[in-house]
Design a protein around this motif. Structure first.
Motif, PDB file in Angstrom:
ATOM      1  N   CYS A   8      39.322  30.209  45.043  1.00  0.00           N
ATOM      2  CA  CYS A   8      39.803  31.150  44.019  1.00  0.00           C
ATOM      3  C   CYS A   8      40.986  31.996  44.463  1.00  0.00           C
ATOM      4  N   GLY A   9      41.197  32.154  45.781  1.00  0.00           N
ATOM      5  CA  GLY A   9      42.224  33.094  46.222  1.00  0.00           C
ATOM      6  C   GLY A   9      41.887  34.486  45.715  1.00  0.00           C
ATOM      7  N   THR A  10      42.864  35.156  45.108  1.00  0.00           N
ATOM      8  CA  THR A  10      42.601  36.511  44.583  1.00  0.00           C
ATOM      9  C   THR A  10      42.165  36.478  43.110  1.00  0.00           C
ATOM     10  N   GLY A  11      41.950  35.283  42.551  1.00  0.00           N
ATOM     11  CA  GLY A  11      41.409  35.213  41.188  1.00  0.00           C
ATOM     12  C   GLY A  11      42.421  34.866  40.112  1.00  0.00           C
ATOM     13  N   SER A  12      43.456  34.142  40.494  1.00  0.00           N
ATOM     14  CA  SER A  12      44.531  33.810  39.552  1.00  0.00           C
ATOM     15  C   SER A  12      44.023  32.984  38.360  1.00  0.00           C
ATOM     16  N   THR A  13      43.131  32.046  38.610  1.00  0.00           N
ATOM     17  CA  THR A  13      42.629  31.202  37.509  1.00  0.00           C
ATOM     18  C   THR A  13      41.810  32.035  36.533  1.00  0.00           C
ATOM     19  N   LEU A  14      40.996  32.919  37.076  1.00  0.00           N
ATOM     20  CA  LEU A  14      40.192  33.806  36.214  1.00  0.00           C
ATOM     21  C   LEU A  14      41.123  34.620  35.310  1.00  0.00           C
ATOM     22  N   ARG A  15      42.166  35.178  35.909  1.00  0.00           N
ATOM     23  CA  ARG A  15      43.083  36.014  35.107  1.00  0.00           C
ATOM     24  C   ARG A  15      43.804  35.192  34.039  1.00  0.00           C
ATOM     25  N   ALA A  16      44.057  33.915  34.331  1.00  0.00           N
ATOM     26  CA  ALA A  16      44.761  33.072  33.352  1.00  0.00           C
ATOM     27  C   ALA A  16      43.832  32.611  32.235  1.00  0.00           C
ATOM     28  N   LEU A  17      42.591  32.341  32.579  1.00  0.00           N
ATOM     29  CA  LEU A  17      41.698  31.682  31.619  1.00  0.00           C
ATOM     30  C   LEU A  17      40.783  32.645  30.866  1.00  0.00           C
ATOM     31  N   ALA A  18      40.248  33.642  31.560  1.00  0.00           N
ATOM     32  CA  ALA A  18      39.221  34.500  30.953  1.00  0.00           C
ATOM     33  C   ALA A  18      39.664  35.128  29.623  1.00  0.00           C
ATOM     34  N   PRO A  19      40.898  35.635  29.505  1.00  0.00           N
ATOM     35  CA  PRO A  19      41.288  36.255  28.230  1.00  0.00           C
ATOM     36  C   PRO A  19      41.333  35.268  27.063  1.00  0.00           C
ATOM     37  N   ARG A  20      41.385  33.969  27.377  1.00  0.00           N
ATOM     38  CA  ARG A  20      41.444  32.951  26.315  1.00  0.00           C
ATOM     39  C   ARG A  20      40.052  32.520  25.844  1.00  0.00           C
ATOM     40  N   LEU A  21      39.009  33.006  26.503  1.00  0.00           N
ATOM     41  CA  LEU A  21      37.641  32.595  26.171  1.00  0.00           C
ATOM     42  C   LEU A  21      36.888  33.805  25.606  1.00  0.00           C
ATOM     43  N   PRO A  22      36.746  33.882  24.281  1.00  0.00           N
ATOM     44  CA  PRO A  22      36.214  35.107  23.672  1.00  0.00           C
ATOM     45  C   PRO A  22      34.688  35.161  23.658  1.00  0.00           C
ATOM     46  N   VAL A  23      34.062  34.801  24.769  1.00  0.00           N
ATOM     47  CA  VAL A  23      32.593  34.858  24.853  1.00  0.00           C
ATOM     48  C   VAL A  23      32.202  35.429  26.209  1.00  0.00           C
ATOM     49  N   GLU A  24      30.899  35.633  26.387  1.00  0.00           N
ATOM     50  CA  GLU A  24      30.400  36.077  27.689  1.00  0.00           C
ATOM     51  C   GLU A  24      30.702  35.006  28.729  1.00  0.00           C
ATOM     52  N   GLN A  25      31.233  35.427  29.848  1.00  0.00           N
ATOM     53  CA  GLN A  25      31.552  34.462  30.914  1.00  0.00           C
ATOM     54  C   GLN A  25      30.950  34.942  32.222  1.00  0.00           C
ATOM     55  N   SER A  26      30.408  33.996  32.976  1.00  0.00           N
ATOM     56  CA  SER A  26      30.035  34.373  34.333  1.00  0.00           C
ATOM     57  C   SER A  26      30.776  33.441  35.286  1.00  0.00           C
ATOM     58  N   TRP A  27      31.569  34.059  36.143  1.00  0.00           N
ATOM     59  CA  TRP A  27      32.423  33.322  37.069  1.00  0.00           C
ATOM     60  C   TRP A  27      31.839  33.398  38.476  1.00  0.00           C
ATOM     61  N   ARG A  28      31.702  32.228  39.107  1.00  0.00           N
ATOM     62  CA  ARG A  28      31.352  32.187  40.529  1.00  0.00           C
ATOM     63  C   ARG A  28      32.625  31.799  41.282  1.00  0.00           C
ATOM     64  N   LEU A  29      33.137  32.753  42.032  1.00  0.00           N
ATOM     65  CA  LEU A  29      34.409  32.543  42.730  1.00  0.00           C
ATOM     66  C   LEU A  29      34.123  32.138  44.172  1.00  0.00           C
ATOM     67  N   ILE A  30      34.697  31.007  44.580  1.00  0.00           N
ATOM     68  CA  ILE A  30      34.422  30.461  45.913  1.00  0.00           C
ATOM     69  C   ILE A  30      35.699  30.480  46.749  1.00  0.00           C
ATOM     70  N   ASP A  31      35.603  30.981  47.955  1.00  0.00           N
ATOM     71  CA  ASP A  31      36.720  30.880  48.902  1.00  0.00           C
ATOM     72  C   ASP A  31      36.149  31.120  50.305  1.00  0.00           C
ATOM     73  N   ASN A  32      36.860  30.624  51.305  1.00  0.00           N
ATOM     74  CA  ASN A  32      36.397  30.887  52.674  1.00  0.00           C
ATOM     75  C   ASN A  32      37.156  32.048  53.322  1.00  0.00           C
ATOM     76  N   ASP A  33      38.070  32.664  52.552  1.00  0.00           N
ATOM     77  CA  ASP A  33      38.823  33.805  53.067  1.00  0.00           C
ATOM     78  C   ASP A  33      38.215  35.078  52.473  1.00  0.00           C
ATOM     79  N   LEU A  34      37.531  35.830  53.324  1.00  0.00           N
ATOM     80  CA  LEU A  34      36.780  36.989  52.822  1.00  0.00           C
ATOM     81  C   LEU A  34      37.703  38.050  52.236  1.00  0.00           C
ATOM     82  N   GLY A  35      38.901  38.199  52.801  1.00  0.00           N
ATOM     83  CA  GLY A  35      39.845  39.189  52.291  1.00  0.00           C
ATOM     84  C   GLY A  35      40.294  38.847  50.877  1.00  0.00           C
ATOM     85  N   LEU A  36      40.596  37.574  50.639  1.00  0.00           N
ATOM     86  CA  LEU A  36      41.020  37.152  49.294  1.00  0.00           C
ATOM     87  C   LEU A  36      39.856  37.286  48.316  1.00  0.00           C
TER      88      LEU A  36
END
Ligand SMILES: C[S@@+](CC[C@H](N)C(=O)[O-])C[C@H]1O[C@@H](n2cnc3c(N)ncnc32)[C@H](O)[C@@H]1O
Length: 269
Positions: free
Chosen positions: A45-73
């Motif tokens: 996921c990095g810092t969540g770029s996909t979430l920011r691009a997609l979430a506003p286009r989905l007008p329903v409840e969403q639960s996102w599981r973000l996976i990355d091996n970089d704890l800072g990101l």
């Protein structure tokens, strides 16, 4: 800036956001229409770029599981503000080792951006098998496809990009990377496994005013060309100096080719 630093991801995000292929994005939205809620796993996921691009286009409840091996990101991705209908959980995982764990549990959509060109054919095979076995749709954005064009053209552009593309095939943590071939290999694999695929280009269009990203890209490409040993030091410095001069003079544009695709099991909406 390093390949996955937060600064680099922030610099590229507006270009990614503009580049995302609208036909592919519309196909994702259309396929999810009618779901009362959506469970999404975003790989790398990095810092969540996909979430920011997609979430506003989905007008329903969403639960996102973000996976990355970089704890800072991951910390940045989970700590930023999200719309009220979006719940976010960060899961630190090494996707090379623990891909299967990342996909566990009920999932309606898998997403990944700027990931696929880093992975090996063996890992891609694991990914496609796991996704197809679970019959889940997948949205994969911004895989570099090897096309980089400079305007105006300069001597050694072709040689540098050929070297960069060879560097893209080296190990990025998942074994020898598919690099520029990743999206087409993945699309062919999903189709062969009974998925239907919508694909489209998502090129970065970088204009003369976009100096910061141009400078970062040029330095990275000169370094990669040197690292792979296909350019002499003098040639790399000469090329970088000429290209930087063009950026500083406000007369450099770059187009970087990417591919997006949305793959889903045939027979689903
Ligand atoms: C080019 S960045 C893309 C980030 C984000 N998807 C985006 O589009 O901005 C690649 C991401 O892959 C993550 N990554 C690389 N190797 C990984 C691995 N083995 N397991 C989990 N994440 C990994 C990096 O930490 C980084 O966040």
């Amino acid at each position: 800036m390093t390949g996955f630093s937060a600064d680099w991801l922030a610099l590229r995000e507006p270009f990614d956001a503009r580049a995302r292929n609208p036909v592919v994005l519309d196909a994702v939205i259309a396929a999810l229409k009618g779901y009362p809620s959506i469970r999404i796993v975003d790989l790398a996921c990095g810092t969540g770029s996909t979430l920011r691009a997609l979430a506003p286009r989905l007008p329903v409840e969403q639960s996102w599981r973000l996976i990355d091996n970089d704890l800072g990101l991951l910390a940045r991705a989970t700590s930023s503000t999200h719309p009220a209908n979006v719940a976010v959980a960060g899961v630190p995982l090494d996707l090379n080792r623990d891909l299967e764990a990342a996909l566990d549990g009920p999932v309606d959509l898998i997403t990944a951006s700027a990931l696929l060109d880093l992975v090996s054919e063996v890992w891609l095979e694991r990914l496609t098998v796991e996704i197809v076995a679970r019959s889940i749709p997948v949205y994969v954005a911004l895989s570099y496809d090897g096309r980089t064009e400079f305007s105006p053209a300069n001597s050694l552009d072709t040689e540098v990009i050929a070297a960069v593309n060879a560097h893209q095939r080296t190990d990025k943590g998942f074994g020898a990377a598919l690099g520029p071939t990743a999206a087409s290999v993945a699309i062919a694999r999903f189709e062969s496994l009974g998925y239907s695929v919508v694909r489209g280009e998502s090129d970065w269009v970088i204009g003369p005013q976009d100096r910061d990203i141009q400078m970062e890209l040029l330095a990275g490409w000169a370094g990669a060309a040197r690292e792979i040993g296909e350019l002499s030091l003098a040639d790399a410095i000469g090329w970088l100096t000429r290209r930087r001069d063009a950026v500083t003079a406000g007369r450099s544009s770059i187009r970087v080719g990417h591919v997006d695709f949305f793959a889903r099991p045939i027979g689903t909406r």
